[in-house]
Design a protein around this motif. Structure first.
Motif, short mmCIF file in Angstrom:
data_model
loop_
_atom_site.label_atom_id
_atom_site.label_comp_id
_atom_site.label_asym_id
_atom_site.label_seq_id
_atom_site.Cartn_x
_atom_site.Cartn_y
_atom_site.Cartn_z
N SER A 53 40.47 42.23 37.91
CA SER A 53 39.96 41.31 39.23
C SER A 53 40.29 41.77 40.33
O SER A 53 39.65 41.41 41.43
CB SER A 53 39.90 39.79 38.69
N LYS A 54 41.30 42.32 40.71
CA LYS A 54 42.10 42.78 41.95
C LYS A 54 43.13 43.77 41.71
O LYS A 54 43.77 43.66 40.97
CB LYS A 54 42.81 41.35 42.49
N ASN B 90 39.67 46.84 48.74
CA ASN B 90 38.31 46.68 48.30
C ASN B 90 37.85 47.58 47.01
O ASN B 90 38.39 48.60 46.82
CB ASN B 90 37.55 47.21 49.30
N ARG B 91 37.03 46.95 45.90
CA ARG B 91 36.54 47.76 44.88
C ARG B 91 34.93 48.08 45.13
O ARG B 91 34.09 47.09 45.48
CB ARG B 91 36.67 46.63 43.88
N GLU C 129 46.23 45.35 44.56
CA GLU C 129 46.99 45.30 45.73
C GLU C 129 47.89 46.64 45.76
O GLU C 129 48.30 47.18 44.71
CB GLU C 129 47.77 43.95 45.84
N ASN D 254 33.08 44.20 38.55
CA ASN D 254 34.16 43.54 37.99
C ASN D 254 34.08 43.74 36.56
O ASN D 254 35.21 43.30 35.98
CB ASN D 254 34.23 42.07 38.45
N PHE E 143 38.72 51.52 43.42
CA PHE E 143 39.53 50.54 44.42
C PHE E 143 39.86 51.73 45.50
O PHE E 143 40.38 52.65 45.03
CB PHE E 143 40.95 49.71 43.84
N ASN F 266 45.51 43.52 49.85
CA ASN F 266 44.38 43.58 48.96
C ASN F 266 43.49 44.95 49.17
O ASN F 266 43.27 45.37 50.30
CB ASN F 266 43.48 42.35 48.78
N THR G 118 45.62 42.56 38.91
CA THR G 118 45.39 41.05 38.18
C THR G 118 44.48 41.14 37.33
O THR G 118 43.13 41.65 37.51
CB THR G 118 45.21 40.20 39.10
#
Length: 308
Positions: free
Chosen positions: A162-163, A177-178, A165, A70, A184, A175, A199
């Motif tokens: 952080s995210k 996965n990382r 999608e 992250n 991702f 969403n 995000t």
């Protein structure tokens, strides 16, 4: 003797229960600074981010602050005895303790003398505008990506992502996965062209529309995460006090020196067992087995020691 064992256990509890957060002007981290060869000239760091040849303003974060990738692409401002430097997080230091930063020798020289090897530092996350030159976010598709297996990475970011999608045919968002190496990955694939929503660590959302999968070059989104005005106001941490008792050499095989010592110290092993104590500025570790030890001082300052 029992009271110092309690102090040691209490400090370890704090050590492992810190809440990780990247925020502009957030709390200052403390740890040890070290240096290594760096990963300039390729994508050799654990973050899989490209680092230009001759670019030494990058670092590796400890496992805790790396936070499962992250922190990749974020920037930190590191302060040592000689000054401060802003570095891009592109790598992970598995053997580093929480709070530690492993940087290039060129970066290390800006905050301390290289001969010191291992030094106390303070650092915090800051916006990346100062080194990214306000570049817009780029999207990279990992080699092997297709509509059946898609791996995506974001580059030239002002704040950590952080995210991520992607939009489904029914217009809902799924969403993704990382992985530890900062991609991702959607194992079932994402149809091209695609709409992506990312995000930032500060909570800002950006939507990238009609992204075509391309393995030959990065896609320029033309967008960038913004930096709130409060993040621009206080970037320097020059006034944060560093630990006054500097332990060296660390790692050591024989004598450990405690610079500026003015308090009683306790030498403990990794299980909290007290091995030695005193008020001198030297600790004889020559008879100890190799491993990790801790110096605990009466003011509850704790330092990790590595015995070779």
């Amino acid at each position: 003797m029992k009271s110092y064992t309690y102090i040691f256990c209490f400090l370890l509890t704090i050590y492992f229960t810190n809440t990780y957060a990247q925020e502009c002007n957030n709390s200052v981290h403390t740890g040890e600074g070290t240096f290594y060869d760096g990963v300039a000239g390729g994508t050799f760091g654990n973050c899989s981010l490209p680092v230009a040849t001759g670019d030494y303003m990058h670092c590796a974060l400890n496992n805790f602050d790396y936070d499962g990738s992250n922190a990749c692409g974020a920037c930190i401002e590191v302060t040592g005895a000689k000054g401060s430097v802003i570095l891009n997080v592109v790598d992970r230091c598995p053997e580093c303790a929480s709070g530690d930063v492993d940087m290039t020798m060129e970066a290390f020289e800006m905050i301390a003398d290289v001969i010191d090897g291992r030094v106390p530092i303070s650092w915090k996350f800051v916006p990346c505008e100062t080194i990214s030159n306000n570049e817009t976010i780029k999207i990279n598709f990992k080699e092997g990506s297709s509509e059946f297996w898609t791996a995506i990475q974001f580059r030239e970011i002002n704040h950590a992502v952080s995210k991520m999608e992607y939009q489904l045919p029914d217009n809902t968002w799924k969403n993704t996965n990382r992985e530890l190496f900062n991609f991702f990955i959607e194992t079932s694939g994402i149809a091209s062209p695609m709409n992506l929503r990312v995000t930032s660590i500060l909570g800002e959302e950006l939507i990238f529309e009609n992204i075509v999968l391309n393995l030959n070059e990065d896609f320029d989104t033309g967008l960038q995460f913004s930096t709130p005005s409060e993040c621009q106001e206080i970037l320097s941490i020059d006034n944060i006090p560093l630990p006054t008792n500097i332990l060296y050499p660390n790692p050591t095989s024989e004598i450990l020196y405690i610079k500026n010592n003015s308090a009683k110290w306790i030498l403990s092993d990794s299980e909290g067992k007290i091995i030695d104590q005193g008020t001198t500025d030297t600790v004889d570790m020559s008879a100890l087995n190799p491993g990790i030890y801790f110096i605990i001082q009466k003011n509850r300052q704790t330092e990790k020691i590595i015995k070779r």
